[in-house]
Design a protein around this motif. Structure first.
Motif, mmCIF file in Angstrom:
data_model
loop_
_atom_site.group_PDB
_atom_site.id
_atom_site.type_symbol
_atom_site.label_atom_id
_atom_site.label_comp_id
_atom_site.label_asym_id
_atom_site.label_seq_id
_atom_site.Cartn_x
_atom_site.Cartn_y
_atom_site.Cartn_z
ATOM 1 N N TYR A 141 0.764 -1.142 -0.062
ATOM 2 C CA TYR A 141 -0.044 -0.078 0.110
ATOM 3 C C TYR A 141 0.882 1.321 -0.230
ATOM 4 C CZ TYR A 141 1.168 0.367 4.896
ATOM 5 O OH TYR A 141 1.533 0.387 6.239
ATOM 6 N N ASP A 142 0.270 2.464 -0.451
ATOM 7 C CA ASP A 142 1.027 3.771 -0.449
ATOM 8 C C ASP A 142 2.350 3.494 -1.186
ATOM 9 O OD1 ASP A 142 -1.186 5.068 0.480
ATOM 10 O OD2 ASP A 142 -0.248 5.532 2.454
ATOM 11 N N GLY A 143 2.569 2.717 -1.905
ATOM 12 C CA GLY A 143 3.740 2.577 -2.923
ATOM 13 C C GLY A 143 4.869 1.749 -2.071
ATOM 14 N N LYS A 144 4.525 1.134 -0.981
ATOM 15 C CA LYS A 144 5.381 0.199 -0.187
ATOM 16 C C LYS A 144 5.471 -0.959 -1.078
ATOM 17 C CE LYS A 144 5.072 2.431 4.075
ATOM 18 N NZ LYS A 144 4.087 3.588 3.889
ATOM 19 N N GLY A 145 6.735 -1.696 -0.905
ATOM 20 C CA GLY A 145 6.781 -3.052 -1.592
ATOM 21 C C GLY A 145 6.914 -2.798 -3.111
ATOM 22 N N GLN A 146 7.605 -1.739 -3.740
ATOM 23 C CA GLN A 146 7.463 -1.722 -4.986
ATOM 24 C C GLN A 146 8.978 -0.964 -5.338
ATOM 25 O OE1 GLN A 146 4.619 1.094 -6.371
ATOM 26 N NE2 GLN A 146 2.927 0.230 -5.511
ATOM 27 N N ALA A 147 9.465 -1.340 -6.815
ATOM 28 C CA ALA A 147 10.604 -0.792 -7.450
ATOM 29 C C ALA A 147 10.337 -0.553 -8.966
ATOM 30 C CB ALA A 147 11.861 -1.888 -7.120
ATOM 31 N N VAL A 169 4.448 -7.440 -12.260
ATOM 32 C CA VAL A 169 5.272 -6.626 -12.905
ATOM 33 C C VAL A 169 4.490 -5.721 -13.939
ATOM 34 C CG1 VAL A 169 7.419 -6.367 -14.166
ATOM 35 C CG2 VAL A 169 6.958 -8.335 -12.821
ATOM 36 N N GLU A 170 4.609 -4.404 -13.945
ATOM 37 C CA GLU A 170 3.662 -3.713 -14.821
ATOM 38 C C GLU A 170 4.496 -2.788 -15.566
ATOM 39 O OE1 GLU A 170 0.426 -2.997 -11.202
ATOM 40 O OE2 GLU A 170 0.905 -1.214 -12.524
ATOM 41 N N LYS A 171 4.020 -2.888 -17.043
ATOM 42 C CA LYS A 171 4.727 -1.695 -17.743
ATOM 43 C C LYS A 171 4.130 -0.293 -17.116
ATOM 44 C CE LYS A 171 5.390 -1.091 -22.728
ATOM 45 N NZ LYS A 171 6.806 -0.861 -22.325
ATOM 46 N N ASP A 174 2.892 5.984 -18.804
ATOM 47 C CA ASP A 174 3.362 7.467 -19.257
ATOM 48 C C ASP A 174 2.114 8.280 -18.780
ATOM 49 O OD1 ASP A 174 4.761 9.482 -20.054
ATOM 50 O OD2 ASP A 174 4.601 9.342 -22.196
ATOM 51 N N PHE A 175 1.772 8.812 -17.795
ATOM 52 C CA PHE A 175 0.486 9.243 -17.602
ATOM 53 C C PHE A 175 0.691 10.882 -17.297
ATOM 54 C CE2 PHE A 175 2.127 7.697 -13.423
ATOM 55 C CZ PHE A 175 2.128 8.981 -12.664
ATOM 56 N N HIS A 176 -0.473 11.617 -17.846
ATOM 57 C CA HIS A 176 -0.742 13.066 -17.573
ATOM 58 C C HIS A 176 -0.663 13.375 -16.145
ATOM 59 C CE1 HIS A 176 -0.850 13.128 -21.703
ATOM 60 N NE2 HIS A 176 -2.079 12.833 -21.745
ATOM 61 N N THR A 200 -2.550 14.341 -6.394
ATOM 62 C CA THR A 200 -0.907 14.500 -6.410
ATOM 63 C C THR A 200 -0.514 14.013 -5.264
ATOM 64 O OG1 THR A 200 -1.352 16.811 -7.331
ATOM 65 C CG2 THR A 200 0.808 16.553 -6.638
ATOM 66 N N HIS A 201 0.610 13.053 -5.387
ATOM 67 C CA HIS A 201 1.340 12.358 -4.331
ATOM 68 C C HIS A 201 2.779 12.725 -4.364
ATOM 69 C CE1 HIS A 201 -1.841 9.475 -5.887
ATOM 70 N NE2 HIS A 201 -1.780 9.068 -4.667
ATOM 71 N N HIS A 202 3.245 12.518 -3.175
ATOM 72 C CA HIS A 202 4.647 13.103 -2.806
ATOM 73 C C HIS A 202 5.203 11.721 -2.059
ATOM 74 C CE1 HIS A 202 8.296 15.372 -2.244
ATOM 75 N NE2 HIS A 202 7.884 15.407 -0.941
HETATM 76 P P1 AMP Z 1 -0.064 1.881 -6.084
HETATM 77 O O1 AMP Z 1 0.556 1.204 -4.825
HETATM 78 O O2 AMP Z 1 -0.339 0.681 -7.129
HETATM 79 O O3 AMP Z 1 -1.186 2.616 -5.844
HETATM 80 O O4 AMP Z 1 1.399 2.551 -6.719
HETATM 81 C C1 AMP Z 1 1.726 3.657 -5.907
HETATM 82 C C2 AMP Z 1 2.239 4.629 -6.959
HETATM 83 O O5 AMP Z 1 2.920 4.462 -7.682
HETATM 84 C C3 AMP Z 1 1.006 5.501 -7.696
HETATM 85 O O6 AMP Z 1 0.320 6.287 -7.239
HETATM 86 C C4 AMP Z 1 1.724 5.876 -9.063
HETATM 87 O O7 AMP Z 1 2.084 7.107 -8.839
HETATM 88 C C5 AMP Z 1 2.846 4.847 -9.282
HETATM 89 N N1 AMP Z 1 2.779 3.697 -10.165
HETATM 90 C C6 AMP Z 1 2.151 2.588 -9.805
HETATM 91 N N2 AMP Z 1 2.038 1.771 -10.715
HETATM 92 C C7 AMP Z 1 2.452 2.422 -11.919
HETATM 93 C C8 AMP Z 1 2.572 2.111 -13.411
HETATM 94 N N3 AMP Z 1 2.313 1.002 -13.992
HETATM 95 N N4 AMP Z 1 3.171 3.046 -14.144
HETATM 96 C C9 AMP Z 1 3.612 4.297 -13.649
HETATM 97 N N5 AMP Z 1 3.425 4.507 -12.320
HETATM 98 C C10 AMP Z 1 3.111 3.722 -11.430
#
Ligand code: AMP
Length: 372
Positions: A141-147, A169-171, A174-176, A200-202
């Motif tokens: 959650y909240d971007g944890k456990g990601q790379a 694993v996700e592509k 390229d979002f606005h 907007t996230h930080h």
């Molecule tokens: P999530 O935990 O899946 O909500 O991801 C956390 C944040 O990572 C998202 O709010 C995005 O800013 C970024 N993110 C997640 N997945 C992608 C993706 N496939 N492509 C680009 N940015 C991503």
């Protein structure tokens, strides 16, 4: 009617604040040992000993966080009505199940693959084409456990840093901008959709949500409504559901859903005719839904880590302060401020004026402040 809430954080607190005017009472069931709802009755039960006691005190059950064992929700559902249904929890706890369901319902997602070893992660990065985002399949959650992998050669280091046996694993999209839609479904199947928010996230944490999202084309709102409607009906869902999306030049791409009221809907407390919290309570209690139309333009600013100068913010005539009664800690959600305005120009000015009293807040960046 007595409503049981699984979880006892700020979302539960705001559900209760919205439910008391409708004469609901609340009992919270907390498994974390640190409840912060601060309202109603709280049952702290780290070992699952008091579940029967909790159930004897409530008429209906809902939840405010989704990292709750599905078995607990199913056990409860055998005794009392639980909304949303445990299947919604199950889907949200597993990114593979979630993305598979999105695909079945025709909801666009980034291209994705599953990796259960560093070698499989490398192969997935090669097949999808870098950059890719690797995420733990469960418990993230909240971007944890990601790379983010810039090249397949990053696979080994990414695998080690995430430290999870199964990754999605996700592509890289390229979002606005990042947007979300919040919708609510009643017991009789009636539906209502809030205007979408721009988020907007930080450092992985939501900081600002603007609603209605500026310059949002009508067809984008309609696409999002179609996607979330498909999910709500498929899951026979009752309550508020949130779908987080990326807006790209080719339209919307879904990221994830949350089976609950959501931080990107906090603006609705003052910014909509009926807040997401009241509508969730209405839905789970079997009442008709309330009007979701916006009252002007809103921006929600999260108060993260430190409270800042709340006294000064309370002096602002356009600011509504919501504090969660929690202690300061880096990265912790302590409260939020809802700013209302009649034009986006005025909204930007007000948000910046307020954010200066929140020293931890990153600079306000959004489509409204972007140059060109
Ligand atoms: P999530 O935990 O899946 O909500 O991801 C956390 C944040 O990572 C998202 O709010 C995005 O800013 C970024 N993110 C997640 N997945 C992608 C993706 N496939 N492509 C680009 N940015 C991503």
């Amino acid at each position: 009617m007595r409503i049981g809430v699984l979880g006892a954080g700020q979302l539960g607190r705001m559900l209760a604040l919205a439910g008391y005017p409708l004469a609901k009472t609340f009992v919270f069931y907390d498994m974390s040992g640190s409840p912060s709802a601060g309202l109603g009755e709280v049952i702290i039960d780290r070992d699952g000993q008091y579940l029967d006691d909790f159930l004897s005190r409530v008429d209906r059950v809902t939840y405010e966080f989704e990292h709750l064992p599905v078995e607990v929700a199913e056990k409860i559902a055998a005794h009392k009505p639980v909304h949303p249904c445990p299947r919604a929890l199950q889907v949200c706890q597993n990114r593979e199940a979630e993305k598979t369901l999105f695909g079945q319902l025709g909801i666009p997602t980034p291209e994705w693959k599953i990796a259960d070893s560093a070698a499989a992660l490398k192969a997935a990065a090669e097949e999808l084409g870098c950059p890719v985002v690797a995420k733990s399949n469960t418990e993230g959650y909240d971007g944890k456990g990601q790379a983010v992998l810039k090249s397949p050669e990053d696979a080994e280091a990414a695998w080690d840093s995430i430290g999870h046996p199964r990754l999605i694993v996700e592509k890289f999209v390229d979002f606005h901008r990042e947007v979300s839609i919040i919708a609510v479904r009643a017991e009789d199947g009636d539906l209502a959709f809030y205007p979408m928010a721009e988020n907007t996230h930080h450092e992985g944490i939501l900081r600002y949500s603007i609603a209605p999202a500026p310059k949002l084309e009508r067809h984008i709102q309609e696409d999002a409504e179609r996607y979330i409607k498909a999910l709500l009906n498929e899951l026979d869902y009752v309550g508020v559901l949130t779908l987080e999306l990326f807006e790209t030049s080719e339209g919307l791409v879904a990221n994830e859903m949350a089976p609950r009221v959501h931080n990107s809907g906090h603006w609705s407390i003052e910014g909509a005719m009926t807040s997401q919290f009241e509508n969730h309570i209405r839905a789970v209690s079997g009442h008709p839904l309330g009007n979701v139309a916006p009252r002007g333009l809103s921006c929600m600013i999260n108060i993260i880590g430190e409270h800042g100068d709340i006294e000064r913010i309370l002096e602002l005539p356009y600011a509504h302060v919501h504090l969660y009664n929690k202690g300061e800690r880096p990265g912790r959600k302590l409260g939020h401020v809802n700013i209302l305005a009649d034009s986006y120009e005025e909204l930007v000015w007000r948000v910046k004026n307020c954010a200066q009293f929140l020293p931890g807040s990153p600079e306000f960046k959004s489509s409204l402040t972007a140059k060109g």
